[in-house]
Design a protein around this motif. Structure first.
Motif, PDB file in Angstrom:
ATOM      1  N   UNK A   1       0.857  -1.195   0.000  1.00 22.11           N
ATOM      2  CA  UNK A   1       0.000   0.000   0.000  1.00 22.11           C
ATOM      3  C   UNK A   1       0.891   1.242   0.000  1.00 22.11           C
ATOM      4  N   UNK A   2       0.691   2.132  -0.953  1.00 20.08           N
ATOM      5  CA  UNK A   2       1.539   3.329  -0.997  1.00 20.08           C
ATOM      6  C   UNK A   2       0.962   4.419  -0.090  1.00 20.08           C
ATOM      7  N   UNK A   3       1.897   5.140   0.532  1.00 20.00           N
ATOM      8  CA  UNK A   3       1.483   6.200   1.462  1.00 20.00           C
ATOM      9  C   UNK A   3       1.535   7.544   0.730  1.00 20.00           C
ATOM     10  N   UNK A   4       0.462   8.306   0.789  1.00 21.36           N
ATOM     11  CA  UNK A   4       0.449   9.628   0.163  1.00 21.36           C
ATOM     12  C   UNK A   4       1.329  10.584   0.967  1.00 21.36           C
ATOM     13  N   UNK A   5       2.080  11.481   0.281  1.00 23.15           N
ATOM     14  CA  UNK A   5       2.859  12.471   1.028  1.00 23.15           C
ATOM     15  C   UNK A   5       1.910  13.437   1.744  1.00 23.15           C
ATOM     16  N   UNK A   6       2.373  14.037   2.870  1.00 22.10           N
ATOM     17  CA  UNK A   6       1.518  14.998   3.560  1.00 22.10           C
ATOM     18  C   UNK A   6       1.254  16.214   2.672  1.00 22.10           C
ATOM     19  N   UNK A   7       0.145  16.900   2.833  1.00 24.18           N
ATOM     20  CA  UNK A   7      -0.121  18.080   2.017  1.00 24.18           C
ATOM     21  C   UNK A   7       0.925  19.167   2.275  1.00 24.18           C
ATOM     22  N   UNK A   8       1.375  19.787   1.215  1.00 24.75           N
ATOM     23  CA  UNK A   8       2.376  20.852   1.337  1.00 24.75           C
ATOM     24  C   UNK A   8       1.739  22.166   0.916  1.00 24.75           C
ATOM     25  N   UNK A   9       1.617  23.111   1.857  1.00 31.57           N
ATOM     26  CA  UNK A   9       0.986  24.373   1.473  1.00 31.57           C
ATOM     27  C   UNK A   9       1.857  25.196   0.529  1.00 31.57           C
ATOM     28  N   UNK A  10       1.224  25.856  -0.410  1.00 29.50           N
ATOM     29  CA  UNK A  10       1.903  26.743  -1.352  1.00 29.50           C
ATOM     30  C   UNK A  10       2.423  27.979  -0.616  1.00 29.50           C
ATOM     31  N   UNK A  11       3.491  28.625  -1.149  1.00 29.24           N
ATOM     32  CA  UNK A  11       3.932  29.888  -0.546  1.00 29.24           C
ATOM     33  C   UNK A  11       2.813  30.928  -0.610  1.00 29.24           C
ATOM     34  N   UNK A  12       2.705  31.727   0.451  1.00 23.32           N
ATOM     35  CA  UNK A  12       1.672  32.766   0.520  1.00 23.32           C
ATOM     36  C   UNK A  12       2.326  34.102   0.824  1.00 23.32           C
ATOM     37  N   UNK A  13       1.714  35.183   0.343  1.00 25.62           N
ATOM     38  CA  UNK A  13       2.218  36.520   0.622  1.00 25.62           C
ATOM     39  C   UNK A  13       1.048  37.448   0.928  1.00 25.62           C
ATOM     40  N   UNK A  14       1.189  38.249   1.978  1.00 25.31           N
ATOM     41  CA  UNK A  14       0.110  39.140   2.400  1.00 25.31           C
ATOM     42  C   UNK A  14       0.647  40.551   2.630  1.00 25.31           C
ATOM     43  N   UNK A  15      -0.190  41.538   2.402  1.00 21.73           N
ATOM     44  CA  UNK A  15       0.186  42.918   2.707  1.00 21.73           C
ATOM     45  C   UNK A  15      -0.169  43.244   4.152  1.00 21.73           C
ATOM     46  N   UNK A  16       0.741  43.943   4.817  1.00 21.44           N
ATOM     47  CA  UNK A  16       0.485  44.450   6.166  1.00 21.44           C
ATOM     48  C   UNK A  16       0.199  45.938   6.040  1.00 21.44           C
ATOM     49  N   UNK A  17      -0.963  46.374   6.545  1.00 24.62           N
ATOM     50  CA  UNK A  17      -1.319  47.781   6.418  1.00 24.62           C
ATOM     51  C   UNK A  17      -1.530  48.494   7.741  1.00 24.62           C
ATOM     52  N   UNK A  18      -1.813  47.746   8.800  1.00 22.54           N
ATOM     53  CA  UNK A  18      -2.004  48.375  10.118  1.00 22.54           C
ATOM     54  C   UNK A  18      -1.839  47.354  11.238  1.00 22.54           C
ATOM     55  N   UNK A  19      -1.852  47.852  12.477  1.00 19.92           N
ATOM     56  CA  UNK A  19      -1.599  47.007  13.663  1.00 19.92           C
ATOM     57  C   UNK A  19      -2.574  45.846  13.788  1.00 19.92           C
ATOM     58  N   UNK A  20      -3.807  46.047  13.338  1.00 19.87           N
ATOM     59  CA  UNK A  20      -4.818  44.994  13.504  1.00 19.87           C
ATOM     60  C   UNK A  20      -4.551  43.797  12.597  1.00 19.87           C
ATOM     61  N   UNK A  21      -3.769  44.001  11.542  1.00 20.17           N
ATOM     62  CA  UNK A  21      -3.466  42.896  10.639  1.00 20.17           C
ATOM     63  C   UNK A  21      -2.732  41.767  11.349  1.00 20.17           C
ATOM     64  N   UNK A  22      -2.131  42.062  12.519  1.00 24.81           N
ATOM     65  CA  UNK A  22      -1.401  41.010  13.226  1.00 24.81           C
ATOM     66  C   UNK A  22      -2.305  39.840  13.608  1.00 24.81           C
ATOM     67  N   UNK A  23      -3.601  40.127  13.812  1.00 22.67           N
ATOM     68  CA  UNK A  23      -4.507  39.058  14.265  1.00 22.67           C
ATOM     69  C   UNK A  23      -4.736  38.017  13.175  1.00 22.67           C
ATOM     70  N   UNK A  24      -5.095  38.491  11.982  1.00 21.87           N
ATOM     71  CA  UNK A  24      -5.346  37.495  10.933  1.00 21.87           C
ATOM     72  C   UNK A  24      -4.063  36.925  10.366  1.00 21.87           C
ATOM     73  N   UNK A  25      -2.973  37.712  10.372  1.00 21.28           N
ATOM     74  CA  UNK A  25      -1.677  37.161   9.943  1.00 21.28           C
ATOM     75  C   UNK A  25      -1.275  36.007  10.864  1.00 21.28           C
ATOM     76  N   UNK A  26      -1.454  36.203  12.174  1.00 24.46           N
ATOM     77  CA  UNK A  26      -1.130  35.148  13.140  1.00 24.46           C
ATOM     78  C   UNK A  26      -2.003  33.918  12.907  1.00 24.46           C
ATOM     79  N   UNK A  27      -3.277  34.150  12.603  1.00 24.91           N
ATOM     80  CA  UNK A  27      -4.194  33.037  12.345  1.00 24.91           C
ATOM     81  C   UNK A  27      -3.793  32.277  11.082  1.00 24.91           C
ATOM     82  N   UNK A  28      -3.392  33.019  10.043  1.00 30.28           N
ATOM     83  CA  UNK A  28      -2.912  32.377   8.811  1.00 30.28           C
ATOM     84  C   UNK A  28      -1.693  31.501   9.112  1.00 30.28           C
ATOM     85  N   UNK A  29      -0.767  32.058   9.891  1.00 29.16           N
ATOM     86  CA  UNK A  29       0.454  31.331  10.217  1.00 29.16           C
ATOM     87  C   UNK A  29       0.169  30.072  11.015  1.00 29.16           C
ATOM     88  N   UNK A  30      -0.769  30.163  11.948  1.00 29.93           N
ATOM     89  CA  UNK A  30      -1.126  29.007  12.763  1.00 29.93           C
ATOM     90  C   UNK A  30      -1.706  27.896  11.873  1.00 29.93           C
TER      91      UNK A  30
END
Ligand SMILES: Nc1ncnc2c1ncn2[C@@H]1O[C@H](COP(=O)(O)OP(=O)(O)OP(=O)(O)O)[C@@H](O)[C@H]1O
Ligand SMILES: [Mg+2]
Length: 171
Positions: A1-30
């Motif tokens: 039985x062959x084992x599938x490789x784990x999913x590998x996420x594609x590189x992502x890039x986001x713009x930071x525009x203000x202090x509040x962006x830290x919340x969703x950036x952190x969530x993306x990273x998690x």
């Protein structure tokens, strides 16, 4: 039985525009770290580090970019790049020390004003990542590259290297 490789996420890039962006950036990273296979504690560290770096960009440079990618060599890991075109840091080695904030060393017990970021600082960033590299280009801003290896449960040595004013590195 062959084992599938784990999913590998594609590189992502986001713009930071203000202090509040830290919340969703952190969530993306998690989320990204979870897909790579980091455990809950490591995911939390990734989120804290991203929130801290994004907060710094908003505070000190106004805007910038946040990138996530997977590392394969020499072993699996997550790569976090946060860069801006702000004033940069005069002494990159020094700001990694714990208790260094707002450009000066905080005395123990100092009351922190609110709205100044998370109170975590670059010292914590160095401790939670396996490797942190800071590239400082006066007049052009700051680029922080962090790597956390998947197979180091304690987050590694917190080793970092910093390049001084005037040094430029591409790639
Ligand atoms: N992107 C950046 N551009 C310019 N200077 C920066 C940047 N990030 C950090 N610094 C400088 O490095 C210092 C240390 O950053 P650090 O994140 O540890 O502390 P802080 O942001 O001042 O406080 P805290 O993160 O604890 O709220 C900052 O006070 C600032 O002078
Ligand atoms: Mg900060």
């Amino acid at each position: 039985m062959s084992k599938l490789p784990p999913p590998v996420p594609e590189p992502l890039s986001f713009d930071i525009g203000n202090e509040h962006d830290r919340f969703w950036c952190a969530a993306e990273g998690r989320r990204y770290a979870a897909v790579i296979g980091f455990d809950a504690k490591a995911q939390g560290e990734v989120a804290i580090v991203i929130a801290e770096l994004v907060s710094n960009v908003a505070k000190f440079a106004g805007r910038g970019t946040f990138k996530l990618s997977t590392v394969y060599e020499p072993r699996p890991g997550i790569r976090i790049v946060v860069e801006d075109a702000g004033p940069g840091i005069e002494d990159p080695e020094r700001v990694f020390q714990d208790g260094f904030s707002e450009g000066k060393r905080l005395e123990p017990g100092t009351q922190r004003r609110s709205g100044q970021g998370l109170g975590v600082g670059l010292g914590a960033v160095a401790r939670m990542m396996s490797h942190v590299e800071m590239e400082n280009v006066p007049g052009r801003g700051l680029r922080v590259v962090c790597i956390k290896w998947l197979d180091l449960p304690r987050g590694g040595s917190g080793a970092y290297s910093a390049s001084g004013p005037g040094s430029v590195r591409n790639g």
